[in-house]
Design a protein around this motif. Sequence first.
Motif, PDB file in Angstrom:
ATOM      1  N   LEU A 250       0.842  -1.196   0.000  1.00  0.00           N
ATOM      2  CA  LEU A 250       0.000   0.000   0.000  1.00  0.00           C
ATOM      3  C   LEU A 250       0.878   1.247   0.000  1.00  0.00           C
ATOM      4  O   LEU A 250       0.614   2.213  -0.724  1.00  0.00           O
ATOM      5  N   ALA A 251       1.953   1.197   0.810  1.00  0.00           N
ATOM      6  CA  ALA A 251       2.856   2.348   0.846  1.00  0.00           C
ATOM      7  C   ALA A 251       3.451   2.575  -0.541  1.00  0.00           C
ATOM      8  O   ALA A 251       3.552   3.703  -1.014  1.00  0.00           O
ATOM      9  N   TYR A 252       3.786   1.473  -1.206  1.00  0.00           N
ATOM     10  CA  TYR A 252       4.322   1.601  -2.566  1.00  0.00           C
ATOM     11  C   TYR A 252       3.298   2.251  -3.496  1.00  0.00           C
ATOM     12  O   TYR A 252       3.622   3.102  -4.318  1.00  0.00           O
ATOM     13  N   LEU A 253       2.039   1.845  -3.339  1.00  0.00           N
ATOM     14  CA  LEU A 253       0.997   2.392  -4.216  1.00  0.00           C
ATOM     15  C   LEU A 253       0.854   3.903  -4.037  1.00  0.00           C
ATOM     16  O   LEU A 253       0.465   4.615  -4.950  1.00  0.00           O
ATOM     17  N   ILE A 254       1.169   4.386  -2.839  1.00  0.00           N
ATOM     18  CA  ILE A 254       1.068   5.829  -2.615  1.00  0.00           C
ATOM     19  C   ILE A 254       2.325   6.549  -3.086  1.00  0.00           C
ATOM     20  O   ILE A 254       2.255   7.617  -3.681  1.00  0.00           O
ATOM     21  N   THR A 255       3.494   5.934  -2.848  1.00  0.00           N
ATOM     22  CA  THR A 255       4.725   6.699  -3.043  1.00  0.00           C
ATOM     23  C   THR A 255       5.489   6.354  -4.310  1.00  0.00           C
ATOM     24  O   THR A 255       6.291   7.154  -4.765  1.00  0.00           O
TER      25      THR A 255
END
Lengths: 318, 520
Positions: A250-255
């Motif tokens: 999820l963090a990857y999807l944001i950043t």
Amino acid sequence: MAHVWRMIAQRLGLGLLTLFVVSIIIFGATELLPGDFAQAVLGQAATPEAVAAIRRELDLDQPVVVRYTNWLFGVLQGDFGTSLAQRGRPVSDMILSRLGNTFFLAIYAAAMAVPLALTLGVLVALWRNSLFDRVANSTALSAISFPEFFVAYILIFVLAQGGYFPSMARMPASADLGEKLYRAFLPALTLTLVVTAHMMRMTRAAIINLLSSPYIEMARLKGMRPSRVIVHHALPNAIAPIANVVALNLAYLITGVVVVEVVFVYPGLGQLMVDSVSRRDIPVVQAIALIFAAAYVLLNLAADVISTLSNPRLMHRK
Amino acid sequence: MNGSRSRGITRRGLLKSAGSVTAAGLILPASYRKAMAEPRRGGTFRVGFGHGATSDTLNPALWDQAFVQVMGNSLHNYLTVIGPDGQLQPELAESWEASSDAATWTFRLREGVTYHDGRDVVAEDVVASLNHHRGEDSGSAAGPIVEAITDIATDGDHVVIITLEAGDADFPFILSDYHLPILPAEDGRINFQNGIGCGPYMLESFEPGVECLMTRNPDYWKSDHAWFDRVELYAILDSAARQNALITGEVDVIDRPDLNTIHMLERAGANIISVSGTQHYTFAMDSRADPFTDNNVRLALKYGVNRQQLVDTVLSGFGVVGNDHPIGRSNRFHADDLEQREFDPDRARYHLEQAGLDSLTVDLSASDAAFSGAVDAAVLFSESAAEAGITINPVREPSDGYWSNVWMVKPFTAVYWGGRPTEDWMFSTAFAAGAPWNDGFWENERFDELLRTARSELDEDLRREMYVDMQQIVRDEGSIVIPMFSDYVMATADNVVTPDQIGANTTLDGVRATERWWFA
């Protein structure tokens, strides 16, 4: 339960410290890059007079420590400053619409990817080493092995040039939710293909790992159906590693989706960050870096809280 | 000199060679002409640009690339405008006249032109709009081009008198520069924030680095221009995304299609437009630094570059070879009779001997920030120069900060020039002694003398003679290798109609496509 609250408070405190350190590193790093805003924005047209005039106007001629301290005091009062490039336009105003787009795409992709990955993960664990397992595994692994832009181009070639979905995922302000979902479908699908394999493989590994434990053997010996063994007995104990890998993705999807944003012309934070770094628009870079760092801190915290809650040994410590 | 590859005549091949032979000309395919009846009003014109950044602003002092240039030319009008034929046309200035020394210019403004908010365009606005770029503190990229203005006065509401420090016969051309739109003044300063101008389209919304949406100005004073109801400009930096947007009908026109895959774009039904203008790519040598202090070394390098090969590979044929001077074939005073310098390793070796050298080793700094394909061009240069015993080490420099830390800092660098519509403008910008962008740090007394004389000379024939001389001086003694002029290449959807002749002074019909083109 009290210790969970204590952990959250502690971690949030540490998170703030992390953000502070991140802001120093980012500020220092942009300082190390060649050139500053005045030179970057004037480019080939830069004359010493024009560069000096812009520096004077934006206080870029101040020493680095003074500029950082000014920025920090502003932030502590909730003021992220104004963009250097858009004179007088508050950073928060520039970032808000982009942030909304980034979250929209991340949630859209996660809403497809997480259920898909978990379901597939459970199924391939259930039927491990079957043909289904092999096909699902190799498909997911190929999808993750190709660079994102390649997956994106393939989807454009098949689905956009075929006339099913738009190749440009621009978001008119007037669009309703249905149209937004339609327009952003291809980038969301690309991201789904990219992150599914990781989560699916982790789910499979965590479950298979548990399947060799004695209590699973006991359940099997009782004559329980394999699906019930996995869903009711193995899965609850696999939540911790799964939560961690989901949080990371999820963090990857944001950043980390700037490439997908570029290919689909999607106005998200990644593109804004890249632009701002190349123009040395430090207030914007700082604000976005803090958002990205905060996303990592919060999602990791959420994963840890979920692992704690899912583990009775941690919940009921003596 | 047509830069086509040796193969059968294709529509694109024909178009390209025609474009290069008939300076700035453009021949439209026959099928296309038929569709071209009378211009028709209506439609939403959507353009995809290979430019656009979140740092773009509505402040004309900071405009740089095509996205903001087209935005500026859609929202605003200028005192003068360069027509599709390269000749200067009146716009907000109805007429103008010069004093006999060409140092005082009187402009008469068109009456009855209004801004989008209904105010009249008056002389005070012109004063404020030009003052926006003048003075130490302006921070304007156009600072150097308005530096020669010593005074701006008004005489009533519709007359502006501009005094220059010295005569300049081409001064009205300067006023067509995209940095110099006329904006409404309040207390002697222009307010650019709201995007209000007197141009063909009114600003609806502008999201820097993303899009700019505009609607037609119903009160626009030119009744035979601005055919679209709406104009939408999009920044689509990825070239594959840009081409996909055109193929899938998300946009009607794209700027800078990827030249390597342009045949696929054509196969998908797009029209390719290619115009040969003033845009050129150069290698600048610092004439103050050894070994470039010796003109023989500079000549050796000029003979050591294979120009046609650069045009064929780096530009994929979309360009023409350069003759080591910066004047394009579409310019008024281009020296047509000047012999074209060719790749000649023997001549290069001869000049090396004249310089008293057996061999020569130099570093050539390049980056794709200079121009797309600059690093490849440096490698090709190095290979052709090797045949003349010259060792060129191509150095890949970081794109970030290229213009500040490499260009005019390192002794031998790859450079992009958009070119200028007039000879004087181009020479004064980059070849006059001490000019801020004289990237060869070159000084030549006779050249400077000619430049000064030609600038205030009003006789056309005398000027031509002088400018031809100057091109020869720059070609033979200058410190810039100018191997190629790059075409402006665009691609349009089937239903977009362009006039017979389109502007060669910059991309997208002199960045005026929004007011000059229409839908079939």
